[in-house]
Design a protein around this motif. Sequence first.
Motif, PDB file in Angstrom:
ATOM      1  N   GLY A  93      65.287  45.058  17.433  1.00 33.04           N
ATOM      2  CA  GLY A  93      64.806  46.113  18.314  1.00 33.04           C
ATOM      3  C   GLY A  93      64.201  47.317  17.609  1.00 33.04           C
ATOM      4  O   GLY A  93      63.981  48.355  18.236  1.00 33.04           O
ATOM      5  N   ILE A  94      63.936  47.185  16.328  1.00 30.48           N
ATOM      6  CA  ILE A  94      63.341  48.283  15.567  1.00 30.48           C
ATOM      7  C   ILE A  94      61.883  48.446  15.994  1.00 30.48           C
ATOM      8  O   ILE A  94      61.151  47.464  16.102  1.00 30.48           O
ATOM      9  N   ARG A  95      61.462  49.682  16.240  1.00 32.02           N
ATOM     10  CA  ARG A  95      60.110  49.949  16.742  1.00 32.02           C
ATOM     11  C   ARG A  95      59.083  50.222  15.654  1.00 32.02           C
ATOM     12  O   ARG A  95      57.899  50.002  15.856  1.00 32.02           O
ATOM     13  N   ARG A  96      59.538  50.758  14.505  1.00 34.11           N
ATOM     14  CA  ARG A  96      58.577  51.072  13.446  1.00 34.11           C
ATOM     15  C   ARG A  96      59.200  50.809  12.081  1.00 34.11           C
ATOM     16  O   ARG A  96      60.421  50.913  11.921  1.00 34.11           O
ATOM     17  N   ALA A  97      58.333  50.484  11.136  1.00 34.54           N
ATOM     18  CA  ALA A  97      58.744  50.327   9.747  1.00 34.54           C
ATOM     19  C   ALA A  97      57.997  51.370   8.931  1.00 34.54           C
ATOM     20  O   ALA A  97      56.820  51.641   9.185  1.00 34.54           O
ATOM     21  N   VAL A  98      58.692  51.968   7.980  1.00 33.06           N
ATOM     22  CA  VAL A  98      58.078  52.949   7.101  1.00 33.06           C
ATOM     23  C   VAL A  98      58.404  52.593   5.657  1.00 33.06           C
ATOM     24  O   VAL A  98      59.361  51.855   5.394  1.00 33.06           O
ATOM     25  N   LEU A  99      57.599  53.103   4.758  1.00 31.76           N
ATOM     26  CA  LEU A  99      57.861  52.887   3.342  1.00 31.76           C
ATOM     27  C   LEU A  99      57.204  53.978   2.537  1.00 31.76           C
ATOM     28  O   LEU A  99      56.345  54.712   3.037  1.00 31.76           O
ATOM     29  N   LEU A 100      57.614  54.079   1.306  1.00 30.30           N
ATOM     30  CA  LEU A 100      57.012  54.996   0.349  1.00 30.30           C
ATOM     31  C   LEU A 100      56.486  54.164  -0.808  1.00 30.30           C
ATOM     32  O   LEU A 100      57.196  53.288  -1.312  1.00 30.30           O
ATOM     33  N   THR A 101      55.251  54.419  -1.215  1.00 32.33           N
ATOM     34  CA  THR A 101      54.678  53.700  -2.350  1.00 32.33           C
ATOM     35  C   THR A 101      53.753  54.610  -3.129  1.00 32.33           C
ATOM     36  O   THR A 101      53.041  55.416  -2.545  1.00 32.33           O
ATOM     37  N   SER A 102      53.793  54.469  -4.420  1.00 36.67           N
ATOM     38  CA  SER A 102      52.861  55.224  -5.254  1.00 36.67           C
ATOM     39  C   SER A 102      51.881  54.285  -5.939  1.00 36.67           C
ATOM     40  O   SER A 102      50.947  54.721  -6.585  1.00 36.67           O
ATOM     41  N   THR A 103      52.097  52.988  -5.777  1.00 38.84           N
ATOM     42  CA  THR A 103      51.255  52.032  -6.504  1.00 38.84           C
ATOM     43  C   THR A 103      50.521  51.023  -5.627  1.00 38.84           C
ATOM     44  O   THR A 103      49.559  50.433  -6.089  1.00 38.84           O
ATOM     45  N   CYS A 104      50.954  50.787  -4.397  1.00 41.26           N
ATOM     46  CA  CYS A 104      50.418  49.655  -3.636  1.00 41.26           C
ATOM     47  C   CYS A 104      50.009  49.956  -2.193  1.00 41.26           C
ATOM     48  O   CYS A 104      50.239  49.120  -1.321  1.00 41.26           O
ATOM     49  N   PRO A 105      49.395  51.087  -1.873  1.00 47.02           N
ATOM     50  CA  PRO A 105      49.087  51.336  -0.459  1.00 47.02           C
ATOM     51  C   PRO A 105      48.151  50.290   0.152  1.00 47.02           C
ATOM     52  O   PRO A 105      48.335  49.911   1.311  1.00 47.02           O
ATOM     53  N   SER A 106      47.196  49.796  -0.599  1.00 43.60           N
ATOM     54  CA  SER A 106      46.279  48.797  -0.033  1.00 43.60           C
ATOM     55  C   SER A 106      47.004  47.480   0.234  1.00 43.60           C
ATOM     56  O   SER A 106      46.686  46.782   1.188  1.00 43.60           O
ATOM     57  N   TYR A 107      47.984  47.149  -0.583  1.00 43.04           N
ATOM     58  CA  TYR A 107      48.759  45.928  -0.358  1.00 43.04           C
ATOM     59  C   TYR A 107      49.504  46.021   0.972  1.00 43.04           C
ATOM     60  O   TYR A 107      49.461  45.101   1.793  1.00 43.04           O
ATOM     61  N   PHE A 108      50.180  47.129   1.209  1.00 40.65           N
ATOM     62  CA  PHE A 108      50.972  47.268   2.431  1.00 40.65           C
ATOM     63  C   PHE A 108      50.107  47.438   3.673  1.00 40.65           C
ATOM     64  O   PHE A 108      50.558  47.143   4.778  1.00 40.65           O
ATOM     65  N   SER A 109      48.880  47.869   3.517  1.00 39.96           N
ATOM     66  CA  SER A 109      47.994  47.989   4.684  1.00 39.96           C
ATOM     67  C   SER A 109      47.725  46.618   5.308  1.00 39.96           C
ATOM     68  O   SER A 109      47.436  46.525   6.496  1.00 39.96           O
ATOM     69  N   ARG A 110      47.873  45.555   4.549  1.00 30.50           N
ATOM     70  CA  ARG A 110      47.718  44.184   5.083  1.00 30.50           C
ATOM     71  C   ARG A 110      48.708  43.881   6.202  1.00 30.50           C
ATOM     72  O   ARG A 110      48.482  43.004   7.026  1.00 30.50           O
ATOM     73  N   TYR A 111      49.823  44.575   6.187  1.00 28.81           N
ATOM     74  CA  TYR A 111      50.891  44.331   7.163  1.00 28.81           C
ATOM     75  C   TYR A 111      50.859  45.345   8.301  1.00 28.81           C
ATOM     76  O   TYR A 111      51.819  45.466   9.053  1.00 28.81           O
ATOM     77  N   GLY A 112      49.769  46.087   8.395  1.00 31.51           N
ATOM     78  CA  GLY A 112      49.628  47.062   9.474  1.00 31.51           C
ATOM     79  C   GLY A 112      50.128  48.453   9.132  1.00 31.51           C
ATOM     80  O   GLY A 112      50.191  49.316   9.996  1.00 31.51           O
ATOM     81  N   PHE A 113      50.493  48.683   7.872  1.00 25.56           N
ATOM     82  CA  PHE A 113      50.935  50.008   7.463  1.00 25.56           C
ATOM     83  C   PHE A 113      49.729  50.912   7.260  1.00 25.56           C
ATOM     84  O   PHE A 113      48.709  50.493   6.710  1.00 25.56           O
TER      85      PHE A 113
END
Length: 147
Positions: A93-113
């Motif tokens: 039932g979690i509505r949002r996922a968050v993360l902190l990254t200093s090296t991979c923002p383009s990688y995580f954008s693949r997952y809708g971040f």
Amino acid sequence: MIRDLRIRLAQPADVSAIGAVLERCGLPVDDLPRLACEFHVAVLESQLIGCACAQLFGDTAIIRSVAVLREWRDQGIATHLISAVMMRARANGIRRAVLLTSTCPSYFSRYGFSLIHASKLPEEVQESQEFQRLRNTSALCMCAELQ
């Protein structure tokens, strides 16, 4: 994907192997015993080669400690780990996922971040050990809606 790779929930017996993976990847292990049940692991034969965690705070999950041993990178393992922790978060039932990254923002954008200012997140997320640890660094905050 590597043949015979299994992605599964971590078990208490996995704590030391998860710690070894995190240390080899330069990630913190200080709160690992408390979070062990929130990890998914990648296991090849009997070797734990990767892990990822979704730490839950109300309706938000902090995706953290995504790590794959160097010799097994670029084979889709992290993709399966991230998908597994996000699927489990949705199921809970979690509505949002968050993360902190200093090296991979383009990688995580693949997952809708996408980038978000941390001040827009719930207070309990901002006060989490993960966010406190990276507060005064160049880490970028990213968010993905799960519903």
